[in-house]
Design a protein around this motif. Structure first.
Motif, PDB file in Angstrom:
ATOM      1  N   TYR A 264     -38.856  36.281  12.136  1.00  0.00           N
ATOM      2  CA  TYR A 264     -39.253  35.327  13.187  1.00  0.00           C
ATOM      3  C   TYR A 264     -39.309  33.917  12.622  1.00  0.00           C
ATOM      4  N   GLU A 265     -39.864  33.809  11.422  1.00  0.00           N
ATOM      5  CA  GLU A 265     -40.030  32.495  10.811  1.00  0.00           C
ATOM      6  C   GLU A 265     -38.671  31.841  10.546  1.00  0.00           C
ATOM      7  N   LYS A 266     -37.765  32.650  10.018  1.00  0.00           N
ATOM      8  CA  LYS A 266     -36.429  32.153   9.712  1.00  0.00           C
ATOM      9  C   LYS A 266     -35.689  31.752  11.001  1.00  0.00           C
ATOM     10  N   LEU A 267     -35.775  32.600  12.014  1.00  0.00           N
ATOM     11  CA  LEU A 267     -35.001  32.346  13.242  1.00  0.00           C
ATOM     12  C   LEU A 267     -35.534  31.155  14.033  1.00  0.00           C
ATOM     13  N   ALA A 268     -36.813  30.854  13.852  1.00  0.00           N
ATOM     14  CA  ALA A 268     -37.416  29.742  14.599  1.00  0.00           C
ATOM     15  C   ALA A 268     -36.681  28.434  14.318  1.00  0.00           C
ATOM     16  N   ALA A 269     -36.063  28.350  13.133  1.00  0.00           N
ATOM     17  CA  ALA A 269     -35.380  27.119  12.750  1.00  0.00           C
ATOM     18  C   ALA A 269     -33.904  27.126  13.141  1.00  0.00           C
ATOM     19  N   LEU A 270     -33.432  28.234  13.693  1.00  0.00           N
ATOM     20  CA  LEU A 270     -31.998  28.367  13.978  1.00  0.00           C
ATOM     21  C   LEU A 270     -31.732  28.327  15.481  1.00  0.00           C
ATOM     22  N   PRO A 271     -30.539  27.837  15.882  1.00  0.00           N
ATOM     23  CA  PRO A 271     -30.213  27.803  17.309  1.00  0.00           C
ATOM     24  C   PRO A 271     -29.935  29.203  17.857  1.00  0.00           C
ATOM     25  N   SER A 272     -30.064  29.345  19.155  1.00  0.00           N
ATOM     26  CA  SER A 272     -29.724  30.628  19.787  1.00  0.00           C
ATOM     27  C   SER A 272     -28.224  30.649  20.086  1.00  0.00           C
ATOM     28  N   PHE A 273     -27.695  31.843  20.403  1.00  0.00           N
ATOM     29  CA  PHE A 273     -26.286  32.001  20.753  1.00  0.00           C
ATOM     30  C   PHE A 273     -26.150  32.186  22.262  1.00  0.00           C
ATOM     31  N   PRO A 274     -25.115  31.580  22.866  1.00  0.00           N
ATOM     32  CA  PRO A 274     -24.844  31.848  24.281  1.00  0.00           C
ATOM     33  C   PRO A 274     -24.588  33.344  24.486  1.00  0.00           C
ATOM     34  N   ALA A 275     -24.898  33.837  25.685  1.00  0.00           N
ATOM     35  CA  ALA A 275     -24.794  35.275  25.949  1.00  0.00           C
ATOM     36  C   ALA A 275     -23.392  35.815  25.690  1.00  0.00           C
ATOM     37  N   GLY A 276     -22.368  35.013  25.950  1.00  0.00           N
ATOM     38  CA  GLY A 276     -21.008  35.541  25.853  1.00  0.00           C
ATOM     39  C   GLY A 276     -20.269  35.186  24.580  1.00  0.00           C
ATOM     40  N   SER A 277     -20.975  34.618  23.601  1.00  0.00           N
ATOM     41  CA  SER A 277     -20.267  34.144  22.406  1.00  0.00           C
ATOM     42  C   SER A 277     -19.932  35.288  21.456  1.00  0.00           C
ATOM     43  N   VAL A 278     -18.870  35.081  20.642  1.00  0.00           N
ATOM     44  CA  VAL A 278     -18.579  35.982  19.530  1.00  0.00           C
ATOM     45  C   VAL A 278     -18.806  35.170  18.270  1.00  0.00           C
ATOM     46  N   GLN A 279     -19.516  35.752  17.315  1.00  0.00           N
ATOM     47  CA  GLN A 279     -19.900  35.021  16.104  1.00  0.00           C
ATOM     48  C   GLN A 279     -19.153  35.552  14.891  1.00  0.00           C
ATOM     49  N   ASP A 280     -18.988  34.706  13.876  1.00  0.00           N
ATOM     50  CA  ASP A 280     -18.442  35.173  12.587  1.00  0.00           C
ATOM     51  C   ASP A 280     -19.295  36.344  12.119  1.00  0.00           C
ATOM     52  N   GLY A 281     -18.649  37.345  11.600  1.00  0.00           N
ATOM     53  CA  GLY A 281     -19.403  38.478  11.068  1.00  0.00           C
ATOM     54  C   GLY A 281     -19.658  39.573  12.095  1.00  0.00           C
ATOM     55  N   ASP A 282     -19.375  39.304  13.352  1.00  0.00           N
ATOM     56  CA  ASP A 282     -19.559  40.348  14.368  1.00  0.00           C
ATOM     57  C   ASP A 282     -18.577  41.491  14.143  1.00  0.00           C
ATOM     58  N   GLN A 283     -19.064  42.714  14.346  1.00  0.00           N
ATOM     59  CA  GLN A 283     -18.176  43.873  14.378  1.00  0.00           C
ATOM     60  C   GLN A 283     -17.728  44.010  15.839  1.00  0.00           C
ATOM     61  N   VAL A 284     -16.502  43.585  16.111  1.00  0.00           N
ATOM     62  CA  VAL A 284     -16.058  43.472  17.501  1.00  0.00           C
ATOM     63  C   VAL A 284     -15.315  44.732  17.956  1.00  0.00           C
ATOM     64  N   PHE A 285     -15.873  45.430  18.927  1.00  0.00           N
ATOM     65  CA  PHE A 285     -15.166  46.570  19.534  1.00  0.00           C
ATOM     66  C   PHE A 285     -14.296  46.089  20.685  1.00  0.00           C
ATOM     67  N   ASN A 286     -14.813  45.114  21.403  1.00  0.00           N
ATOM     68  CA  ASN A 286     -14.006  44.450  22.427  1.00  0.00           C
ATOM     69  C   ASN A 286     -14.387  42.982  22.487  1.00  0.00           C
ATOM     70  N   ARG A 287     -13.391  42.123  22.392  1.00  0.00           N
ATOM     71  CA  ARG A 287     -13.647  40.701  22.587  1.00  0.00           C
ATOM     72  C   ARG A 287     -13.460  40.419  24.062  1.00  0.00           C
ATOM     73  N   GLY A 288     -14.510  40.036  24.736  1.00  0.00           N
ATOM     74  CA  GLY A 288     -14.463  39.891  26.180  1.00  0.00           C
ATOM     75  C   GLY A 288     -13.485  38.829  26.639  1.00  0.00           C
ATOM     76  N   THR A 289     -12.831  39.105  27.759  1.00  0.00           N
ATOM     77  CA  THR A 289     -11.934  38.104  28.338  1.00  0.00           C
ATOM     78  C   THR A 289     -12.730  37.022  29.065  1.00  0.00           C
TER      79      THR A 289
END
Ligand code: PHE
Ligand code: FE
Length: 299
Positions: A264-289
């Motif tokens: 929690y402490e670490k994440l408090a300093a970091l931005p959130s991700f949009p609901a539909g974003s794909v991030q580096d490091g994600d294990q992608v089963f499907n990249r949404g259209t």
């Protein structure tokens, strides 16, 4: 049950800037089973049959098996008093009746004590496909079967304890923890031998989303990652843009075992991700259209 009982009352609604929202009440109520109308039982039967028809091959085999093991059936709205002995024996959980959504801390305390709050009233026949708050069908059909599974049952109780703790830490921690609930308990997918399957209650209680989450190319389907999920906003008004996939209920339990305080402490300093974003490091089963997505409205 050690909690005080009240007589059942329908949830009152109040007009706010978010539209009509239920007035939260902490009351625990006896399920007024005798007061369900023929139409209430019919709504249950219709939804039950409709979901059981499409869920084989889509829902987690554990969900389907445990729902049967509990004795839930289409013929009438189940009685909490009939389900409780089965559930208590399996995992020590019990169902309590409530009016609707509870204040956060009350909800967490129930879970921590293995009490699952089930909204006692059921939607009306013109609300089969959508309603904006949980009702008996969502709570009972969607949430309760997996409480029969010992690992998932432990996860839910651990979540409750984690909720009490996060509540004491602050609003940011609660936001992170709520996203975890949303992307697992409500909208989680699981990878089984035969392919991806649904275990999230928000999905299994919805015909449209049960099909969409697995068969549509629009949403992302991404491997479970605790911190990634805790940073990801979500949708409350449309189908999810992203679903997160676990390999097993054990994985969920193990990944959420460590103390969240430093996270929690670490994440408090970091931005959130949009609901539909794909991030580096994600294990992608499907990249949404992204087809059909609304640009704004992630919460
Ligand atoms: N391990 C978490 C904590 O320390 C508690 C938790 C367990 C939260 C399981 C969610 C699910 O806060
Ligand atoms: Fe729910």
């Amino acid at each position: 049950m050690e909690v005080a009982m009240d007589t059942p009352r329908r949830v009152e609604h109040q007009l706010t800037d978010k539209g009509y929202v239920p007035v939260y009440t902490t009351a625990v109520v006896e399920q007024p089973w005798g007061e369900y109308t023929a139409s209430d039982h019919e709504v249950w039967a219709t939804l039950f049959k409709r979901q059981r028809e499409i869920l084989p091959g889509r829902a987690s085999s554990e969900f389907l098996a445990q729902q049967e093991a509990m004795g839930m059936a289409s013929d009438q709205i189940p009685k909490f008093d009939d389900l409780n002995p089965v559930l208590r024996k399996a995992t020590g959980w019990e169902l309590i009746g409530v009016e609707g959504l509870l204040p956060e801390l009350t909800f967490f305390e129930h879970l921590a004590n293995r009490r699952f709050p089930v909204t006692w009233w059921i939607r009306k026949p013109d609300q089969l496909d959508y309603l904006s708050e949980p009702d008996l069908f969502h709570d009972l059909f969607g949430h309760v079967p997996l409480l029969m599974n010992p690992v998932f049952a432990d996860y839910m109780a651990a979540y409750g304890r984690g909720g009490v703790k996060a509540h004491g830490i602050g609003q940011d921690a609660l936001v992170n923890l709520t996203r975890l609930y949303w992307y697992t308990v409500e909208f989680g997918l699981i990878r089984e031998k035969q392919g991806l399957r649904i275990y999230g209650s928000g999905i299994v209680s919805s015909k449209g989303e049960s099909i969409h989450c697995l068969e549509s190319k629009a949403p992302n389907r991404i491997g479970f990652d605790l911190e990634r999920i805790m940073r990801t906003r979500y949708r409350i008004d449309t189908f999810q843009k992203t679903y997160f996939v676990i390999d097993s209920y054990e994985q969920l339990m193990e990944a959420t075992g460590p103390d969240f305080s430093p996270i929690y402490e670490k994440l408090a300093a970091l931005p959130s991700f949009p609901a539909g974003s794909v991030q580096d490091g994600d294990q992608v089963f499907n990249r949404g259209t992204g087809e059909g997505w609304l640009d704004d409205g992630d919460v």
